[in-house]
Design a protein around this motif. Sequence first.
Motif, mmCIF file in Angstrom:
data_model
loop_
_atom_site.group_PDB
_atom_site.id
_atom_site.type_symbol
_atom_site.label_atom_id
_atom_site.label_comp_id
_atom_site.label_asym_id
_atom_site.label_seq_id
_atom_site.Cartn_x
_atom_site.Cartn_y
_atom_site.Cartn_z
ATOM 1 N N LEU A 72 1.281 -7.235 10.607
ATOM 2 C CA LEU A 72 1.972 -6.309 9.701
ATOM 3 C C LEU A 72 3.466 -6.615 9.605
ATOM 4 C CD1 LEU A 72 0.265 -2.925 10.687
ATOM 5 C CD2 LEU A 72 -0.208 -4.354 8.686
ATOM 6 N N LYS A 73 3.999 -7.383 10.582
ATOM 7 C CA LYS A 73 5.419 -7.751 10.566
ATOM 8 C C LYS A 73 5.667 -9.114 9.933
ATOM 9 C CE LYS A 73 6.408 -5.064 14.751
ATOM 10 N NZ LYS A 73 6.947 -5.110 16.132
ATOM 11 N N GLU A 74 4.595 -9.778 9.502
ATOM 12 C CA GLU A 74 4.714 -11.110 8.902
ATOM 13 C C GLU A 74 4.824 -10.996 7.383
ATOM 14 O OE1 GLU A 74 5.008 -14.131 10.068
ATOM 15 O OE2 GLU A 74 4.942 -13.556 12.181
ATOM 16 N N TRP A 75 5.935 -11.467 6.809
ATOM 17 C CA TRP A 75 6.101 -11.388 5.360
ATOM 18 C C TRP A 75 5.068 -12.244 4.635
ATOM 19 C CZ3 TRP A 75 6.872 -15.711 2.432
ATOM 20 C CH2 TRP A 75 7.286 -16.874 3.109
ATOM 21 N N LEU A 76 4.635 -13.354 5.270
ATOM 22 C CA LEU A 76 3.649 -14.227 4.637
ATOM 23 C C LEU A 76 2.302 -13.510 4.507
ATOM 24 C CD1 LEU A 76 3.273 -17.084 3.515
ATOM 25 C CD2 LEU A 76 2.537 -17.800 5.788
ATOM 26 N N TRP A 77 1.962 -12.711 5.540
ATOM 27 C CA TRP A 77 0.720 -11.943 5.473
ATOM 28 C C TRP A 77 0.785 -10.920 4.347
ATOM 29 C CZ3 TRP A 77 -0.815 -6.816 5.955
ATOM 30 C CH2 TRP A 77 -2.176 -6.613 6.112
ATOM 31 N N TRP A 78 1.936 -10.285 4.175
ATOM 32 C CA TRP A 78 2.095 -9.308 3.101
ATOM 33 C C TRP A 78 2.039 -9.981 1.729
ATOM 34 C CZ3 TRP A 78 1.220 -4.432 3.446
ATOM 35 C CH2 TRP A 78 1.402 -3.766 4.658
ATOM 36 N N MET A 79 2.516 -11.211 1.652
ATOM 37 C CA MET A 79 2.386 -11.947 0.397
ATOM 38 C C MET A 79 0.912 -12.174 0.071
ATOM 39 S SD MET A 79 3.950 -15.685 -0.669
ATOM 40 C CE MET A 79 5.637 -15.102 -0.503
ATOM 41 N N GLY A 80 0.127 -12.487 1.121
ATOM 42 C CA GLY A 80 -1.304 -12.635 0.917
ATOM 43 C C GLY A 80 -1.955 -11.338 0.486
ATOM 44 N N VAL A 81 -1.492 -10.229 1.070
ATOM 45 C CA VAL A 81 -2.032 -8.919 0.685
ATOM 46 C C VAL A 81 -1.694 -8.603 -0.770
ATOM 47 C CG1 VAL A 81 -1.840 -6.430 1.097
ATOM 48 C CG2 VAL A 81 -2.032 -8.001 3.024
ATOM 49 N N ILE A 82 -0.455 -8.915 -1.176
ATOM 50 C CA ILE A 82 -0.050 -8.673 -2.564
ATOM 51 C C ILE A 82 -0.881 -9.522 -3.517
ATOM 52 C CG2 ILE A 82 1.843 -8.944 -4.210
ATOM 53 C CD1 ILE A 82 3.757 -8.238 -1.901
ATOM 54 N N THR A 83 -1.086 -10.794 -3.133
ATOM 55 C CA THR A 83 -1.915 -11.676 -3.963
ATOM 56 C C THR A 83 -3.335 -11.142 -4.082
ATOM 57 O OG1 THR A 83 -0.612 -13.571 -3.194
ATOM 58 C CG2 THR A 83 -2.703 -14.054 -4.283
ATOM 59 N N MET A 84 -3.881 -10.691 -2.952
ATOM 60 C CA MET A 84 -5.220 -10.097 -2.995
ATOM 61 C C MET A 84 -5.213 -8.812 -3.807
ATOM 62 S SD MET A 84 -7.824 -9.085 0.107
ATOM 63 C CE MET A 84 -8.535 -10.738 0.185
ATOM 64 N N GLY A 85 -4.117 -8.047 -3.713
ATOM 65 C CA GLY A 85 -4.014 -6.815 -4.488
ATOM 66 C C GLY A 85 -4.066 -7.067 -5.980
ATOM 67 N N VAL A 86 -3.357 -8.122 -6.422
ATOM 68 C CA VAL A 86 -3.407 -8.487 -7.845
ATOM 69 C C VAL A 86 -4.829 -8.880 -8.240
ATOM 70 C CG1 VAL A 86 -2.574 -10.122 -9.579
ATOM 71 C CG2 VAL A 86 -0.987 -9.192 -7.888
ATOM 72 N N GLY A 87 -5.466 -9.678 -7.362
ATOM 73 C CA GLY A 87 -6.839 -10.084 -7.638
ATOM 74 C C GLY A 87 -7.786 -8.903 -7.674
ATOM 75 N N GLU A 88 -7.619 -7.982 -6.715
ATOM 76 C CA GLU A 88 -8.487 -6.802 -6.680
ATOM 77 C C GLU A 88 -8.221 -5.888 -7.874
ATOM 78 O OE1 GLU A 88 -10.987 -6.356 -4.971
ATOM 79 O OE2 GLU A 88 -10.782 -7.727 -3.278
ATOM 80 N N ALA A 89 -6.965 -5.848 -8.347
ATOM 81 C CA ALA A 89 -6.666 -5.052 -9.534
ATOM 82 C C ALA A 89 -7.408 -5.604 -10.761
ATOM 83 C CB ALA A 89 -5.157 -5.042 -9.789
ATOM 84 N N CYS A 90 -7.393 -6.926 -10.878
ATOM 85 C CA CYS A 90 -8.159 -7.555 -11.975
ATOM 86 C C CYS A 90 -9.655 -7.309 -11.784
ATOM 87 C CB CYS A 90 -7.880 -9.057 -12.010
ATOM 88 S SG CYS A 90 -6.190 -9.491 -12.462
#
Length: 340
Positions: A72-90
């Motif tokens: 949860l403290k890794e910015w790279l992990w959050w970038m992956g979550v955001i990318t997955m969020g965009v994918g899940e939104a689609c």
Amino acid sequence: MNDGALTPIPLSTEPSAHTGPNMVDFYIGLGLAVISSLFIGSSFIIKKKALIKLANTTDVTKRASEGGYGYLKEWLWWMGVITMGVGEACNFAAYAFAPASLVTPLGALSVLVTAILSSRLLKERLNLLGKIGCAVCLLGSTSIVIHSPKEEEVSTMADLALKMKDAVFILYVISVIVVTFGIVIYVAPRYGRSNILVYISVCSLIGSLSVISVKGLGLAIKETIMGSQQFTNMLTWFWLLSVIACVSVQLIYLNKSLDIYNTSMVTPIYYVFFTTFVILASGILYKEWSCLGASDVIGNVIGFLTTIIGIFQMQLFRHVDISLRPDFFPRRSAIIKSVS
């Protein structure tokens, strides 16, 4: 007398008003599903790189496999979550336009994206047979698109509320919850680190409920946009809370699985389990297969099985050393090597 006079019959060249909008929705859902797969496939790689980075730290307790939440403290992990969020939104939007039995199997494309990117960015092996497996996956996905249902069996929240009272659906939901609790409480602490199927089973079982919830929520939003307010409907909020709860459980156990096992193994097995349970759940609740003829049902099944074969071909033979350039003259090459 008008003998011999013929009354002209107007011939319309306009497309059928009944099929037009349905096909437009179908293609919108198809396009969103493909875009979703690209983003979700990329997100696996980004999150895996973040977990690898965290694994190199000295504090082992921060790892997801140890029950920690250091990622949860890794910015790279959050970038992956955001990318997955965009994918899940689609993906979320795709479920509002197209049947789940089309959208979910197309998740195989995310497996292809993950396999290709993992070979480039994570140095995980993808040999010739793996590339052929990718082509087989595309062939299976094409068959699914051609033979999938083109119309929704549930078009309003009122229809959905009636279908939720089905005894078979209620039994399925209860079974999923009971089995999931059994795995989480008893099986996971004992076998989660040694058997890849444990955490993936939790993700897949809960995932089937999350897809049902996402589709129900998408239907509510679609009806609201079309003028029928659904945010005063308690069923809409029920679906929203179900989506939040199910997706949270999926994220936790998917992270555990990715932290322990190879990405190129997790992704295809997760796809097979997840898709199977989603097709089962959506078939029970939404009755999407009831409008298909025998040939389309067979085409769907064959397409899905073809996709599974392609996915596992990428994994089972990924350590086989095979090339498009065989050595046609082994004796001569051996002589050259011995001389040199």
